[in-house]
Design a protein around this motif. Sequence first.
Motif, PDB file in Angstrom:
ATOM      1  N   GLU A 246       3.288  -3.052  -3.990  1.00 29.89           N
ATOM      2  CA  GLU A 246       3.212  -4.497  -4.174  1.00 29.89           C
ATOM      3  C   GLU A 246       1.818  -5.074  -3.955  1.00 29.89           C
ATOM      4  OE1 GLU A 246       6.328  -6.653  -2.154  1.00 29.89           O
ATOM      5  OE2 GLU A 246       7.829  -5.171  -2.738  1.00 29.89           O
ATOM      6  N   GLU A 247       0.945  -4.346  -3.255  1.00 32.94           N
ATOM      7  CA  GLU A 247      -0.377  -4.903  -2.969  1.00 32.94           C
ATOM      8  C   GLU A 247      -1.532  -4.051  -3.485  1.00 32.94           C
ATOM      9  OE1 GLU A 247      -0.990  -6.704   0.901  1.00 32.94           O
ATOM     10  OE2 GLU A 247       1.160  -6.523   1.289  1.00 32.94           O
ATOM     11  N   GLU A 248      -1.393  -2.755  -3.473  1.00 36.37           N
ATOM     12  CA  GLU A 248      -2.438  -1.889  -4.016  1.00 36.37           C
ATOM     13  C   GLU A 248      -2.374  -1.963  -5.538  1.00 36.37           C
ATOM     14  OE1 GLU A 248      -4.735   0.946  -2.628  1.00 36.37           O
ATOM     15  OE2 GLU A 248      -4.769  -0.839  -1.384  1.00 36.37           O
TER      16      GLU A 248
ATOM     17  N   TYR B  93      -7.478   0.515   4.806  1.00 31.97           N
ATOM     18  CA  TYR B  93      -6.326  -0.279   4.412  1.00 31.97           C
ATOM     19  C   TYR B  93      -6.151  -1.443   5.376  1.00 31.97           C
ATOM     20  CZ  TYR B  93      -5.102   3.801   1.616  1.00 31.97           C
ATOM     21  OH  TYR B  93      -5.113   4.818   0.717  1.00 31.97           O
ATOM     22  N   LYS B  94      -5.470  -2.475   4.924  1.00 31.64           N
ATOM     23  CA  LYS B  94      -5.226  -3.618   5.796  1.00 31.64           C
ATOM     24  C   LYS B  94      -4.137  -3.279   6.816  1.00 31.64           C
ATOM     25  CE  LYS B  94      -1.656  -6.453   3.837  1.00 31.64           C
ATOM     26  NZ  LYS B  94      -1.315  -7.778   3.399  1.00 31.64           N
TER      27      LYS B  94
ATOM     28  N   LEU C 208      -0.651  -3.645   8.714  1.00 33.93           N
ATOM     29  CA  LEU C 208       0.695  -3.986   8.264  1.00 33.93           C
ATOM     30  C   LEU C 208       1.565  -4.222   9.492  1.00 33.93           C
ATOM     31  CD1 LEU C 208       1.134  -1.144   5.606  1.00 33.93           C
ATOM     32  CD2 LEU C 208       0.326  -3.481   5.202  1.00 33.93           C
TER      33      LEU C 208
ATOM     34  N   VAL D 196       4.591   0.941   4.280  1.00 38.88           N
ATOM     35  CA  VAL D 196       3.511   1.505   3.471  1.00 38.88           C
ATOM     36  C   VAL D 196       3.922   1.585   2.006  1.00 38.88           C
ATOM     37  CG1 VAL D 196       2.146   3.598   3.064  1.00 38.88           C
ATOM     38  CG2 VAL D 196       2.380   2.679   5.380  1.00 38.88           C
TER      39      VAL D 196
ATOM     40  N   ARG E 169       5.997  -0.423   0.468  1.00 40.41           N
ATOM     41  CA  ARG E 169       5.927  -1.815  -0.005  1.00 40.41           C
ATOM     42  C   ARG E 169       4.467  -2.207  -0.279  1.00 40.41           C
ATOM     43  NH1 ARG E 169       9.605  -3.441   3.068  1.00 40.41           N
ATOM     44  NH2 ARG E 169       8.358  -3.630   4.953  1.00 40.41           N
ATOM     45  N   TYR E 170       3.594  -1.881   0.656  1.00 40.44           N
ATOM     46  CA  TYR E 170       2.168  -2.172   0.495  1.00 40.44           C
ATOM     47  C   TYR E 170       1.607  -1.456  -0.745  1.00 40.44           C
ATOM     48  CZ  TYR E 170      -2.859  -1.828   1.375  1.00 40.44           C
ATOM     49  OH  TYR E 170      -4.223  -1.859   1.244  1.00 40.44           O
TER      50      TYR E 170
END
Length: 193
Positions: free
Chosen positions: A119-121, A3-4, A6, A113, A115-116
């Motif tokens: 919103e991103e995964e 994962y990126k 954060l 996490v 939010r990630y």
Amino acid sequence: MLYKSLETERLILREWRLEDAEDLYEYAGNPEVGPMAGWTPHSDRAYSLEVLKRYRESGDIWAVALRETGKVIGQLRMYPDENRGKYVAKYISYALSADYWGQGLMTEAVKAVIRYAFEEEEGIDLLSVFHSPDNARTRRVIEKCGFTFEITLKDAYAGYDGQVCDSVCYSLLREAYFAAKKREEGGAGDSWE
């Protein structure tokens, strides 16, 4: 899957580095930390280093580090939850150094996490999280992060010491996350920041 990284106001969630072994041992060797999460306290630095190497190989466990100093004070993992039928789901688990309990740091990390994840995964419908019935600290983090209680599973897992334990299950649907975010943006509801 890696994962990126954060970032939050006080924390950086990033990949584990070999030089984090001492910080891992410092909190994971504390007998108050591991048993509440179902794992044995680390017995020595060599064991922590081996665990850290496994974390690096798995790629799904963030090191939770203080933004100001870079010191690793915990871990947060997000990995597939294969028990959710029609939903694409991920499971979240975490541990935090006892020296930092009660400061809202893990709530801050979990919200980042969430939010990630939503919103991103791509394609995550649901997040789940569990705690043992006697782990009030984890329960409070879960509740502050907007998860909904589902069920208490009886005799759900064996702890590091072989004792069979119950597990309290919560979930958060993508739709509930965005509804709370919309309420917040309108001036009401739980804050995701």
